[in-house]
Design a protein around this motif. Structure first.
Motif, PDB file in Angstrom:
ATOM      1  N   SER A 142       8.037   6.802  10.335  1.00  0.00           N
ATOM      2  CA  SER A 142       7.234   6.987  11.545  1.00  0.00           C
ATOM      3  C   SER A 142       6.035   6.045  11.534  1.00  0.00           C
ATOM      4  CB  SER A 142       6.724   8.430  11.644  1.00  0.00           C
ATOM      5  OG  SER A 142       7.793   9.349  11.666  1.00  0.00           O
ATOM      6  N   LEU A 143       5.700   5.523  12.705  1.00  0.00           N
ATOM      7  CA  LEU A 143       4.487   4.734  12.857  1.00  0.00           C
ATOM      8  C   LEU A 143       3.294   5.681  12.929  1.00  0.00           C
ATOM      9  CD1 LEU A 143       3.017   2.028  13.430  1.00  0.00           C
ATOM     10  CD2 LEU A 143       3.484   2.424  15.860  1.00  0.00           C
TER      11      LEU A 143
ATOM     12  N   GLY B 238       0.808  -1.217   0.000  1.00  0.00           N
ATOM     13  CA  GLY B 238       0.000   0.000   0.000  1.00  0.00           C
ATOM     14  C   GLY B 238       0.839   1.264   0.000  1.00  0.00           C
ATOM     15  N   LEU B 239       0.505   2.206  -0.894  1.00  0.00           N
ATOM     16  CA  LEU B 239       1.195   3.499  -0.991  1.00  0.00           C
ATOM     17  C   LEU B 239       0.177   4.603  -1.208  1.00  0.00           C
ATOM     18  CD1 LEU B 239       4.201   2.892  -3.460  1.00  0.00           C
ATOM     19  CD2 LEU B 239       4.321   3.053  -0.963  1.00  0.00           C
ATOM     20  N   ALA B 240       0.392   5.755  -0.576  1.00  0.00           N
ATOM     21  CA  ALA B 240      -0.448   6.927  -0.830  1.00  0.00           C
ATOM     22  C   ALA B 240       0.312   8.171  -0.397  1.00  0.00           C
ATOM     23  CB  ALA B 240      -1.771   6.833  -0.081  1.00  0.00           C
ATOM     24  N   LEU B 241       0.210   9.242  -1.193  1.00  0.00           N
ATOM     25  CA  LEU B 241       0.859  10.511  -0.884  1.00  0.00           C
ATOM     26  C   LEU B 241      -0.100  11.434  -0.162  1.00  0.00           C
ATOM     27  CD1 LEU B 241       2.701  11.146  -4.266  1.00  0.00           C
ATOM     28  CD2 LEU B 241       3.833  11.003  -2.033  1.00  0.00           C
ATOM     29  N   SER B 242       0.417  12.176   0.828  1.00  0.00           N
ATOM     30  CA  SER B 242      -0.395  13.223   1.438  1.00  0.00           C
ATOM     31  C   SER B 242      -0.754  14.254   0.369  1.00  0.00           C
ATOM     32  CB  SER B 242       0.355  13.867   2.607  1.00  0.00           C
ATOM     33  OG  SER B 242       1.577  14.444   2.175  1.00  0.00           O
ATOM     34  N   PRO B 243      -1.788  15.082   0.598  1.00  0.00           N
ATOM     35  CA  PRO B 243      -2.307  15.941  -0.476  1.00  0.00           C
ATOM     36  C   PRO B 243      -1.266  16.825  -1.128  1.00  0.00           C
ATOM     37  CG  PRO B 243      -3.839  15.911   1.346  1.00  0.00           C
ATOM     38  CD  PRO B 243      -2.610  15.180   1.814  1.00  0.00           C
ATOM     39  N   PHE B 244      -1.469  17.080  -2.404  1.00  0.00           N
ATOM     40  CA  PHE B 244      -0.591  17.931  -3.198  1.00  0.00           C
ATOM     41  C   PHE B 244      -0.484  19.299  -2.547  1.00  0.00           C
ATOM     42  CE2 PHE B 244       0.919  20.331  -6.807  1.00  0.00           C
ATOM     43  CZ  PHE B 244       1.649  19.412  -7.543  1.00  0.00           C
ATOM     44  N   GLY B 245       0.750  19.776  -2.390  1.00  0.00           N
ATOM     45  CA  GLY B 245       0.973  21.107  -1.828  1.00  0.00           C
ATOM     46  C   GLY B 245       1.000  21.158  -0.316  1.00  0.00           C
ATOM     47  N   SER B 246       0.762  20.005   0.380  1.00  0.00           N
ATOM     48  CA  SER B 246       0.778  20.008   1.836  1.00  0.00           C
ATOM     49  C   SER B 246       2.196  20.201   2.344  1.00  0.00           C
ATOM     50  CB  SER B 246       0.185  18.707   2.386  1.00  0.00           C
ATOM     51  OG  SER B 246       0.871  17.581   1.868  1.00  0.00           O
ATOM     52  N   VAL B 247       2.319  20.881   3.469  1.00  0.00           N
ATOM     53  CA  VAL B 247       3.632  21.153   4.062  1.00  0.00           C
ATOM     54  C   VAL B 247       4.234  19.847   4.570  1.00  0.00           C
ATOM     55  CG1 VAL B 247       4.850  22.399   5.877  1.00  0.00           C
ATOM     56  CG2 VAL B 247       2.909  23.480   4.707  1.00  0.00           C
TER      57      VAL B 247
ATOM     58  N   LEU C 248       4.865  10.184   2.330  1.00  0.00           N
ATOM     59  CA  LEU C 248       4.370   8.982   1.675  1.00  0.00           C
ATOM     60  C   LEU C 248       3.924   8.014   2.755  1.00  0.00           C
ATOM     61  CD1 LEU C 248       4.114   7.291  -1.006  1.00  0.00           C
ATOM     62  CD2 LEU C 248       6.342   6.299  -0.387  1.00  0.00           C
ATOM     63  N   TYR C 249       2.635   7.653   2.737  1.00  0.00           N
ATOM     64  CA  TYR C 249       2.130   6.629   3.645  1.00  0.00           C
ATOM     65  C   TYR C 249       2.340   5.261   3.005  1.00  0.00           C
ATOM     66  CZ  TYR C 249      -0.239  10.520   5.964  1.00  0.00           C
ATOM     67  OH  TYR C 249      -0.511  11.693   6.620  1.00  0.00           O
ATOM     68  N   PHE C 250       2.671   4.266   3.818  1.00  0.00           N
ATOM     69  CA  PHE C 250       2.835   2.919   3.277  1.00  0.00           C
ATOM     70  C   PHE C 250       2.470   1.881   4.315  1.00  0.00           C
ATOM     71  CE2 PHE C 250       7.107   3.654   5.120  1.00  0.00           C
ATOM     72  CZ  PHE C 250       7.361   2.454   5.761  1.00  0.00           C
ATOM     73  N   GLN C 251       2.164   0.663   3.822  1.00  0.00           N
ATOM     74  CA  GLN C 251       1.855  -0.439   4.720  1.00  0.00           C
ATOM     75  C   GLN C 251       2.274  -1.763   4.089  1.00  0.00           C
ATOM     76  OE1 GLN C 251      -2.370  -0.068   5.271  1.00  0.00           O
ATOM     77  NE2 GLN C 251      -2.880  -0.740   3.215  1.00  0.00           N
TER      78      GLN C 251
ATOM     79  N   VAL D 179       6.765   8.277   5.674  1.00  0.00           N
ATOM     80  CA  VAL D 179       8.138   8.753   5.521  1.00  0.00           C
ATOM     81  C   VAL D 179       8.087  10.049   4.723  1.00  0.00           C
ATOM     82  CG1 VAL D 179       8.482   7.352   3.422  1.00  0.00           C
ATOM     83  CG2 VAL D 179      10.466   8.119   4.757  1.00  0.00           C
ATOM     84  N   PRO D 180       8.898  11.064   5.083  1.00  0.00           N
ATOM     85  CA  PRO D 180       8.898  12.306   4.309  1.00  0.00           C
ATOM     86  C   PRO D 180       9.371  12.047   2.876  1.00  0.00           C
ATOM     87  CG  PRO D 180      10.052  12.591   6.415  1.00  0.00           C
ATOM     88  CD  PRO D 180       9.823  11.126   6.234  1.00  0.00           C
TER      89      PRO D 180
END
Length: 429
Positions: free
Chosen positions: A314-315, A268-277, A281-284, A294-295
């Motif tokens: 980070s968890l 599983g992969l997903a990026l936090s919203p476009f332009g967010s500070v 990348l979220y992963f599982q 992870v940043p």
């Protein structure tokens, strides 16, 4: 991270009620069937029970469907079906035959088995694709694992590659064979996300900017790691971390009364919203109840010259059971996931107590393998669901619907968390 206390998401009594009124079934099949042309290699021996979808992407007028070669006998590995849209009805039939993408010639060598018989196979064709992703320039990024029959013999036939197709012409505009130094003997690339480096606010009307100013993050699920491809510089590297590996305590999957074991790492992969500070990348891992982040700055920095554990992972939290896909709602940054045992779709805004049930259905959501927040459908949530446990155990009943493509029609209601009880649907803890 969410409190260690169990969280209650009260959609309905789990044993008695289905909460799926917000699910629209777009397509459904007893088994997936390709529109195989006359005299196509091995067409006579093809059995549709070996074809299962693990990924979808939503185009303007088509739905792209991946059918990786998990078992021997698939005629193709990437397909499309027409997509109905408001005011445009291509086909009212909910179970259309699959059309090979971009055409049958890209799949025939793997289907014939010739690719297994020669020491110099034609690796420019498609071998086995788990997922594809569209970009803002109307191109389709196809990640070919190069592995045949991955749940049976695990034959690595070709090095994995990225192919980029112009969806207006269906012609390949870029082909990238991933370098051997970032691969491992049992590498299986299963997922990808595209990290666009061009801010939307910087785009001029009618001008898309540099379409290749992107990073692509790819998952190696069997020798767990993230492969990073810098499209602008045409270079790639590999990163890993212990948190990307499977957890032996979560290697057994149970759904609808059947169980099987699969020790897959990161999928599983997903990026936090476009332009967010501080974009993340979220992963599982698949065989895990934990979710991490992870940043993206750490991923884009290049190869890690130190210990794998130096990567700043980070968890984020614990799910109630395993899940393969992840998505992010671009409006509020909520994570969208599907815990397998709960046969549900849920959302959670990281760092908050806001949880939502998108849908719950023991019948229709038995095994969700991909979730898309579709920009080409006003941000609607699309999923592909299959009875993977029955494909895996070869207990498929071809009289029943086993594959569904669905979309979510309404927003979830966020509910306050509470303690678990017998009439609750536990999704996060």
């Amino acid at each position: 991270m969410i409190s260690a206390n169990a969280v209650l998401l009260a959609c309905a009594a789990v044993t008695a009620v289905t909460c799926a009124g917000n699910l629209q079934i777009v397509n459904e099949w007893t088994t997936l069937k390709y529109d195989v042309p006359f005299n196509y290699p091995n067409a006579d021996s093809y059995k549709s029970e070996v074809t299962v979808s693990t990924g979808i992407e939503i185009g303007w007028d088509r739905i792209f469907i991946t059918t990786p070669r998990l078992f021997n006998g698939n005629p193709a590995t990437l397909a499309w079906v027409p997509r109905n849209r408001a005011g445009v009805n291509y086909d009212t039939h909910k179970s259309p035959l699959l059309q090979a993408y971009p055409n049958w010639e890209w799949h025939s060598e793997a289907s014939s088995g010739d690719i297994l018989k020669t020491p110099t196979p034609n690796c420019s064709s498609l071998v086995s694709v788990f997922r594809v992703r569209a970009d803002r320039c109307n191109r389709l990024w196809v990640l070919d694992s190069g592995v045949m029959d991955s749940l049976e013999t695990f034959n690595t036939i070709c090095p994995p590659k990225l192919l980029v197709f112009d969806m207006r012409t269906d012609r390949v505009v870029r082909s990238v064979t991933l370098p051997a130094e970032i691969l491992r003997p049992n590498t299986l690339l299963t997922n990808l996300v595209i990290d666009d480096q061009v801010e939307v606010s910087h785009l001029q009307d009618g001008f898309l900017g540099d379409c290749d100013n992107v990073f692509v993050y790819m998952t190696d699920s069997t020798n767990p790691g993230i492969l990073v491809y810098d499209a602008r510089r045409d270079t790639a590297w590999r990163l890993s971390h212990p948190y990307m590996f499977p957890d032996p305590d979560f290697g057994t999957f149970s759904v609808a009364g059947e169980s099987f074991t699969l020790m897959d790492g990161i999928i599983g992969l997903a990026l936090s919203p476009f332009g967010s500070v501080g974009r993340r990348l979220y992963f599982q891992p698949f065989a895990s109840d934990r979710l991490f982040s992870v940043p993206t700055s750490a991923l884009k920095a290049g190869p890690n010259l130190g210990d794998d554990a130096d990567l700043p992972v980070s968890l984020v939290g614990h799910k109630s059971s395993q899940a393969a896909p992840l998505a992010v709602d671009p409006k509020d940054g909520a994570l969208i996931f599907s815990p397998v045992s709960e046969t549900a779709l849920a959302t959670w805004i990281p760092g908050s107590v806001e949880h939502g049930v998108l849908a719950y259905s023991p019948e229709e959501l038995q095994f969700v393998l991909d979730i898309r927040s579709a920009e080409r459908d006003q941000g609607a949530i699309w999923v592909v669901s299959s009875r993977l446990q029955r494909y895996f155990k070869k207990t498929l009943d071809k009289r029943e619907v086993n594959i569904r493509i669905m979309r979510i029609l309404r927003e979830p209601e966020f509910l306050p968390y509470a303690f678990n009880n017998n009439n609750s649907l536990l999704l996060f803890k």
